[in-house]
Design an enzyme around this catalytic site. Structure first.
Site, PDB file in Angstrom:
ATOM      1  N   CYS B 171      50.108  35.469  47.788  1.00  0.00           N
ATOM      2  CA  CYS B 171      49.941  36.839  48.267  1.00  0.00           C
ATOM      3  C   CYS B 171      48.744  36.994  49.200  1.00  0.00           C
ATOM      4  O   CYS B 171      48.490  38.083  49.710  1.00  0.00           O
ATOM      5  CB  CYS B 171      49.815  37.778  47.082  1.00  0.00           C
ATOM      6  N   HIS B 311      43.530  44.957  48.002  1.00  0.00           N
ATOM      7  CA  HIS B 311      44.748  44.249  47.627  1.00  0.00           C
ATOM      8  C   HIS B 311      45.614  45.201  46.793  1.00  0.00           C
ATOM      9  O   HIS B 311      46.811  45.307  47.016  1.00  0.00           O
ATOM     10  CB  HIS B 311      44.387  42.979  46.855  1.00  0.00           C
ATOM     11  N   GLU B 322      39.928  44.022  40.646  1.00  0.00           N
ATOM     12  CA  GLU B 322      39.477  44.227  42.032  1.00  0.00           C
ATOM     13  C   GLU B 322      38.475  45.374  42.116  1.00  0.00           C
ATOM     14  O   GLU B 322      37.507  45.310  42.885  1.00  0.00           O
ATOM     15  CB  GLU B 322      40.679  44.513  42.946  1.00  0.00           C
ATOM     16  N   LYS B 340      49.782  49.659  49.430  1.00  0.00           N
ATOM     17  CA  LYS B 340      50.951  49.208  48.661  1.00  0.00           C
ATOM     18  C   LYS B 340      51.610  50.354  47.901  1.00  0.00           C
ATOM     19  O   LYS B 340      52.761  50.215  47.465  1.00  0.00           O
ATOM     20  CB  LYS B 340      50.570  48.070  47.723  1.00  0.00           C
ATOM     21  N   HIS B 345      54.652  45.534  47.574  1.00  0.00           N
ATOM     22  CA  HIS B 345      53.889  44.297  47.769  1.00  0.00           C
ATOM     23  C   HIS B 345      54.791  43.241  48.406  1.00  0.00           C
ATOM     24  O   HIS B 345      55.676  42.698  47.767  1.00  0.00           O
ATOM     25  CB  HIS B 345      53.358  43.811  46.425  1.00  0.00           C
ATOM     26  N   PHE B 404      48.416  34.319  43.784  1.00  0.00           N
ATOM     27  CA  PHE B 404      48.625  33.460  42.627  1.00  0.00           C
ATOM     28  C   PHE B 404      48.041  32.086  42.966  1.00  0.00           C
ATOM     29  O   PHE B 404      48.025  31.667  44.122  1.00  0.00           O
ATOM     30  CB  PHE B 404      50.117  33.308  42.324  1.00  0.00           C
TER      31      PHE B 404
END
Lengths: 79, 416
Positions: B171, B311, B322, B340, B345, B404
């Site tokens: 991502c 993010h 975050e 998002k 996403h 990830f």
């Protein structure tokens, strides 16, 4: 032109995005800018449509549409 | 904005001179930005192909017509992930005012983020193999599914003969790509880089995979409210497709040719958590390294950051972690937004879409809102922009991406 030729044209227009009015029996696949991958795709599609196995010797860059239709027709009869 | 306060490090600015966006908010940059500015809800739809999966909805690019963009003959030769990024690249190159007919292709690079590659192609052809046998499998399977082909096709489209590659940091891939593209300009390897990211992961097996991880929102009865970053009631991310492309040039070159410069890429930092395959390090050690590296690279102090394009995936763990990272590294001064909430996403495309949004935020002096943020999670002590965007001068934006594998990438953009 034969029924097989008409079905081949339909396959090329529907599956390969070619325009029917730009296809002539004497056109070669090379002239239609069909590369080696496109010719394999064509054999896969023709096998589905006509139930015959084609090789890329039989349908190559120098083959014309009329010749390809003839090969398919002969193989169909043979089956 | 000057150089480093300490004077030891000369900042390098890469100018963003072209933008192309194919996102769930719209097919095209203007349409995407308009809907992201509104921030009215998640652009998700329930998909018949996903029926029976716990999460049966996703964010698709509305009105995207690959045949209109690529022609009937070519469209079928590309996986959707390549179709989307080709469309975005065409828009971006046209937007830059550069002419691929006359540029020196050897000096033009292509760096794109791609996560999974041709997922739809793989799944379709695998079904053919099982149902009809190997002779029915397309000879285009390999070039359509290989992740690197997204960049290969963009190079071919524009005669770009410089370095051409795909970055895969899950991502974070889009952000990694843009940082890598910036480095190719800084090193002198390229004069122009076409960069960004793409992803088309809306297949039954991939959505099932994310669903089985427990990563996805299950709000099938309220898909517009499903992606809600930083909200107390968030329950997972909404998977999306999309692509975005930025044309980058050295700032001096862009000014010399009189290009319209949307923003500058002024800093980049990358790091690894070295912690866990999918969970973020709760101490934010790795993510903090990337964020601080981007600040240092740009010669910008933490108190100079006006806005964080987060993010913000809408998962419980990402948003909480975050938020601690931002609070710890930058304090509570920056306005924080996750787009998002609108776009969902889009994995490898997300960082590219968000860098494009960050550039537009700087160019328009407008910080978009976080859609669906109704009740801020009480543990999140940040100024998260909710409901309405804010028209305010913005000089410095940080854009975070975390993948990830614990792979982190952070860009710092400044006003042109």
């Amino acid at each position: 032109m034969s029924n097989v030729y008409d079905r081949l044209v339909k396959l090329l227009t529907e599956g390969f995005g070619l325009e029917a009015d730009e296809l002539n029996p004497d056109d070669t696949f090379g002239h239609l800018e069909m590369d080696s991958l496109a010719l394999v795709e064509l054999t896969v599609a023709a096998e589905e449509e006509f139930g015959v196995a084609l090789t890329n010797d039989e349908v190559g860059p120098d083959s014309t549409l009329a010749q390809a239709a003839q090969v398919i027709e002969q193989k169909t009869v043979a089956v | 904005m000057g150089g480093s306060p300490s004077g030891e490090h000369e900042r390098f600015d890469a100018a963003v001179t072209g933008l192309g966006m194919m996102t769930p908010a719209g097919a095209g940059t203007a349409a995407s930005w308009e809907r992201i500015r509104e921030g009215a809800g998640t652009e998700a739809v329930r998909m018949p192909e996903l029926a029976g999966i716990t999460t049966d909805f996703a964010c698709r690019v509305p009105g995207f017509d690959p045949v209109a963009v690529l022609g009937r003959r070519r469209a079928g030769q590309f996986d959707r992930s390549s179709q989307l990024v080709l469309a975005a690249a065409m828009e971006a190159v046209a937007d830059s005012g550069l002419d691929p007919q006359t540029w020196d292709g050897a000096r033009v690079g292509v760096v794109l983020g791609n996560g999974i590659g041709g997922a739809e192609t793989w799944e379709t052809q695998h079904r053919r193999l099982l149902d009809s046998g190997p002779r029915r499998v397309s000879p285009r399977l390999i070039p359509m599914l290989s992740a690197n082909m997204a960049a290969g096709y963009v190079s071919m489209e524009f005669g770009a003969r410089g370095p051409s590659l795909v970055t895969a940091t899950a991502c974070a891939s889009g952000t990694t790509a843009i940082g890598t593209a910036r480095d190719l300009l800084r090193s002198g390897a390229c004069d122009v880089v076409i960069t960004g990211g793409t992803e088309a992961p809306l297949t039954p097996s991939l959505v099932t995979g994310f669903s089985q991880m427990g990563a996805l929102s299950r709000r099938s009865d309220d898909v517009r409210g499903a992606s809600r970053p930083f909200d107390a009631d968030r329950d997972g991310f909404v998977v999306a497709e999309g692509a975005a492309v930025l044309v980058l040039e050295r700032a001096g070159d862009a000014r010399a040719r009189g290009a319209r410069i949307r923003a500058m890429i002024s800093g980049y930092g990358a790091s690894a958590d070295a912690y866990h395959p999918t969970a973020p390090d709760p101490e934010c050690t790795g993510a903090g390294l990337a964020l601080r590296a981007a600040l240092r690279d740009a010669g910008v102090g933490p108190d100079e950051v006006d806005h964080v394009n987060a993010h913000g995936t809408s998962t419980l763990i990402n948003d909480a972690t975050e938020a601690r990272l931002i609070r710890g590294a930058l304090g509570d001064r920056p306005l924080v937004t996750s787009v998002k909430g609108v776009t969902g996403h889009s994995l490898a495309a997300a960082g590219a879409i968000e860098a494009a949004v960050a550039a537009l935020t700087l160019a328009d002096s407008f910080v978009p809102p976080t859609a669906n943020l109704e009740s801020l999670d009480p543990e999140i002590e940040l100024d998260v922009v909710a409901k309405e965007g804010r028209a305010t001068p913005v000089e410095v934006v940080v854009s975070n991406s975390f993948g990830f594998g614990g792979q982190n990438a952070v860009l710092l953009l400044t006003r042109a």
